[in-house]
Scaffold this active site. Structure first.
Site, PDB file in Angstrom:
ATOM      1  CG  HIS A 124      -2.104  -0.938   1.024  1.00 34.37           C
ATOM      2  ND1 HIS A 124      -3.290  -0.541   0.527  1.00 34.37           N
ATOM      3  CD2 HIS A 124      -2.390  -2.046   1.621  1.00 34.37           C
ATOM      4  CE1 HIS A 124      -4.106  -1.522   0.444  1.00 34.37           C
ATOM      5  NE2 HIS A 124      -3.751  -2.412   1.001  1.00 34.37           N
TER       6      HIS A 124
ATOM      7  CB  THR B 217     -10.372   4.567  -1.221  1.00 29.62           C
ATOM      8  OG1 THR B 217      -9.935   5.131   0.171  1.00 29.62           O
ATOM      9  CG2 THR B 217      -9.832   3.549  -1.586  1.00 29.62           C
TER      10      THR B 217
ATOM     11  CE  LYS C 282      -2.818  10.416   3.238  1.00 26.13           C
ATOM     12  NZ  LYS C 282      -3.155   9.718   2.146  1.00 26.13           N
TER      13      LYS C 282
ATOM     14  CE  LYS D 272     -14.194   5.657   0.584  1.00 17.50           C
ATOM     15  NZ  LYS D 272     -13.342   5.700   2.066  1.00 17.50           N
TER      16      LYS D 272
ATOM     17  CE  LYS E  55      -6.632  13.344   0.456  1.00 15.73           C
ATOM     18  NZ  LYS E  55      -7.220  12.284  -0.232  1.00 15.73           N
ATOM     19  NE  ARG E  56      -2.494   7.929   6.651  1.00 13.26           N
ATOM     20  CZ  ARG E  56      -1.371   8.053   6.212  1.00 13.26           C
ATOM     21  NH1 ARG E  56      -0.466   8.327   7.105  1.00 13.26           N
ATOM     22  NH2 ARG E  56      -0.926   7.625   5.036  1.00 13.26           N
TER      23      ARG E  56
END
Length: 799
Positions: free
Chosen positions: A347, A643, A541, A647, A535-536
């Site tokens: 991952h 992901t 990110k 969504k 998100k985390r």
């Protein structure tokens, strides 16, 4: 009991008195949830038993999905939906003066995960059951999950998450199926009948007690199982340790997800958790197989074990231990069975996320397992030497044990028959760069399985308004066959459909705006663009890029009287790991910017910044349907898949993102013209990392927008924080901006201008939105799981 409204009401009232010992008039919302949960479990119990019996009777191959995380969220609503009884329940409760929404709200989120890894595992379980595939999950029953996030004066504070405070109505404790797990001690070696025999003695024993939860498929009688393991003291306490210390150390194994591993104590606890999970799971799997088949010689023909990232990779040496020490097999037979049973999903390409365990911690904690890993490494290196004679550099790089550590990703590749990435780009990076040597050694093992999400939770349940519009337009087949959502595409240009789609979005934005006001006291403009990044929190990110751009917009609005923007509401949700102090500073920065922006009368009609505390599954179900813009802005090459991007597109939000992870495949599906792409490509980023050439200072000095916002981190622009943001400033300039925030800033700003231009053209915007929804069916987890079932696990539907 769910056949019709009257039958349901009667059954509900009877069970309320029986289970709660009180009259209906005295009952609480929590009582109603407890009773309804028990009714659902009672209703599906015969199907749950029948599913297990069918799998045993048909001797079908089954898959067991081992994951350190299962981010389930609330289960009542999705279970009612999957059973097809939600309407009956809702109407029956309404007659009794009860709102089903209130009952659902009373359920705690099962926060057994941190982000995409755990939510993916939960989506996969849903698809396995819905597709009638014999597949089950194994995880840990964390008492406190990750943590509850509280924001105090803009700073993240972590509190223990209390999802089990009132019990868990969905679980069944099965103490009779407990598995003994051994830590510490030593290995006694002897010879019997010409064969070496290994005995793990003087160990510290822990009991793994299973709690089973049903996984209910949509519109089917299949009910699979999620088995969560709880760590409890064994009946025989260790003689060398204080009883209370032993009890505390044992219970700590299943107390928190991802304990702080900054020190050796935390590392040991994490390693304990990982071995606890695999030893309990394999003990359970092997016991069931022995009962049916007598021995384990054909285990791989009836059992597939999938390890979700490196956390459960100790399943490889643990299965070898069982086959060697308990079954008495030869090394060759045991290795053949193990490598044909276990498959591995990678991952991440982040080196810090590829686990490495120091030998000085691993060996004493798991003495027999370490011996087996050592032997695996010896044989693996010998095989490499025969394949690449004299190439010591290659062997050193590929070794499982080297430089004082055990490399779990290397063990995973050596000991499994399949290694898959989770997006095409991610898999290619693994093959060509991060795991190139392993790919050259065994190219047949590597394959791609692009992630997917369960559209039944993230569209059908989370967004009933949009689901109704889709069904009215193309019928209901999409619920069972999500790829038929493509039938929406011919309607994308229809003004009536666009108007209906816009009305649905506006309705959901109104609901989220009400939730924002309830939680924060801030009123947001429901007609503004809802620009969302949830998100985390991690540097790659690039929540920092987002907030620096907001600072630029604020500066421009303050300084240029001729500048205006379409009203924009920037919405954040993110948790930072407790020990990740840099990420915590970014959370504080978001709040400092929000405080300044939201309270400035000159700008706050055009610009608002919202941070929604304690981001979790149930909150996500409110956010995704309301979003206009989906921020997927990770540094290209760093996000394995993502992901959240799926969504969002499923709910009609448009992606503003880099060509990273699954964004690449989303762009291939919808067309680049139907999203807003910007920034460096993965190839360009990797080239910078390999050859250098990036100088953040050049962008800082040559773009006055960048210089202004970066300087504001440290020049007193935020007077309440002193030098708190200095490490962020240093990361961008002194440390040369590892994630290319400044390099991509101008392109990101220009992409936002394209977003605004598109939003000002409603026909274009709603066409793009409809096209994204139409193509989202490919990114449903049903497709992903069907590929795993055929290509990796070799399982078929059980009917």
């Amino acid at each position: 009991m769910f056949t019709d409204k009257e039958t349901f009401k009667q059954a509900f009232l009877i069970r309320l008195e029986t289970l709660c010992g009180k009259q209906f008039e005295e009952s609480t919302t929590r009582d109603h949830y407890y009773v309804l949960g028990h009714m659902v479990r009672e209703h599906i119990s015969r199907h749950w038993i029948a599913t297990n019996e069918r799998n045993r009777a048909q001797k079908r191959k089954q898959v067991y999905y081992l994951s350190i995380e299962f981010l389930l969220g609330r289960l009542l609503g999705s279970n009612l939906l999957n059973l097809g009884v939600r309407q009956v329940v809702e109407e029956g409760l309404r007659d009794l003066g009860i709102r089903l929404e209130d009952v659902e709200e009373s359920e705690a989120d099962a926060g057994l995960g941190n982000g995409g890894l755990g939510r993916l595992a939960a989506c996969f379980l849903d698809s396995l059951a819905t597709l009638n595939l014999p597949g089950h999950g194994h995880g840990i029953r964390y008492k406190h999950g990750l943590f509850d996030q509280k924001i105090v004066d803009g700073y993240q504070v972590e509190l223990p998450e209390q999802w089990l405070r009132h019990g868990n109505v969905w679980e069944i404790r099965k103490e009779e199926l407990a598995v003994e797990v051994n830590f510490w001690g030593k290995v006694e070696v002897s010879e019997q009948n010409g064969r070496l025999v290994f005995r793990h003695i003087d160990s510290e024993k822990v009991m793994a007690v299973p709690y089973d939860m049903p996984v209910i498929g949509y519109g089917t009688n299949t009910v699979n199982t999620l088995r969560l393991w709880n760590a409890e003291p064994a009946k025989t306490f260790p003689l060398h340790k204080d009883v209370m210390q032993y009890k505390r150390e044992t219970e700590a194994i299943s107390e928190f997800l991802y304990p702080d591993d900054a020190h050796d104590e935390g590392k040991i606890l994490r390693l304990k958790q990982q071995y606890f999970l695999v030893a309990a799971s394999l003990g359970s799997i092997v016991r069931a197989h022995r009962l049916q088949h007598g021995n384990l010689h054909q285990l791989h023909e009836y059992v597939a074990i999938h390890v979700n990232d490196t956390h459960p990779v100790l399943a490889i040496p643990e299965l070898m231990r069982i086959l060697l020490d308990e079954e008495g097999m030869s090394w060759e037979e045991a290795w053949h069975i193990t490598t044909h049973t276990i498959a591995y999903t990678n991952h991440t390409t982040l080196s810090e996320a590829l686990e490495k365990w120091p030998i000085h911690l691993f060996q004493p904690l798991l003495p027999r397992i370490y011996m087996i890993v050592e032997e695996i490494n010896e044989r693996f290196c010998r095989e490499l030497w025969e394949r690449y004679p004299g190439d010591w550099g290659r062997i050193e790089q590929m070794a499982i044990i080297a430089h004082g550590v055990v490399k779990m990703a290397h063990l995973a590749i050596a000991g499994s028959h399949s290694v898959n990435g989770v997006a095409k780009l991610h898999t290619e990076i693994l093959k060509q760069r991060e795991m190139r040597l392993f790919y050259e050694w065994a190219p047949h093992k590597f394959n791609n399985k692009t992630n997917g999400v369960t559209h039944r939770r993230w569209l059908l349940k989370a967004n009933p308004e949009l689901s109704a519009l889709i069904t009215d337009t193309i019928g209901s087949r999409w619920i069972h066959e999500p790829e038929t959502l493509i039938e929406l595409k011919p309607h994308a240009s229809d003004p009536a459909f666009q108007q209906a789609l816009s009305a649905v979005k506006q309705q959901r934005k109104g609901k989220l705006a009400a939730r924002i006001y309830e939680k924060t006291g801030i009123r947001v403009d429901e007609s503004s663009i809802f620009d969302v990044q949830v998100k985390r929190l991690h540097a790659y990110k690039r929540q920092l890029l987002n907030v620096l751009h907001i600072m630029y917009l604020y500066n421009r609005l303050k300084e240029d009287p001729h500048f205006s923007i379409y009203p924009r509401t920037f919405i954040f949700g993110a948790k930072a790991s407790p020990g990740y102090y840099y990420a915590k500073r970014i959370i504080k920065l978001i709040h400092s910017v929000a405080d300044k922006v939201n309270n400035d009368k000159q700008t706050n009609e055009q610009l608002k910044v919202i941070f929604l505390e304690n981001y979790r599954v149930s909150l996500a179900e409110e956010i995704f349907p309301a979003a206009d813009v989906s921020e997927q802005i990770s540094t290209a090459s760093k996000e394995a898949s993502g992901t959240g991007n799926m969504k969002f597109m499923m709910n009609g939000a448009l992606t503003l993102g880099t060509l990273d992870g699954a964004n690449v495949e989303i762009a291939e599906a919808v067309g680049k013209e139907n999203m807003f792409l910007f920034g460096l490509t993965a190839e360009e980023v990797l080239n910078y990392y390999e050859h250098g050439g990036y100088r953040a200072h050049e962008y800082y000095h040559h773009d006055k927008r960048i210089k202004q916002v970066v300087d504001q981190l440290v020049n007193g622009f935020f007077p309440d924080v002193a030098d708190y943001f200095e490490p962020i400033y240093d990361s961008l300039l002194t440390q040369n901006d590892e994630y290319f925030v400044l390099r991509d800033f101008a392109a990101y700003t220009e992409a936002h201008e394209r977003v605004e231009a598109a939003y000002r053209d409603p026909a274009r915007w709603w066409y793009m939105s409809a096209v994204n929804i139409a193509h989202s069916g490919y990114f449903a987890s049903d497709r992903t799981i069907a590929e795993y079932a055929v290509d990796i696990w070799g399982i078929s539907p059980s009917m």
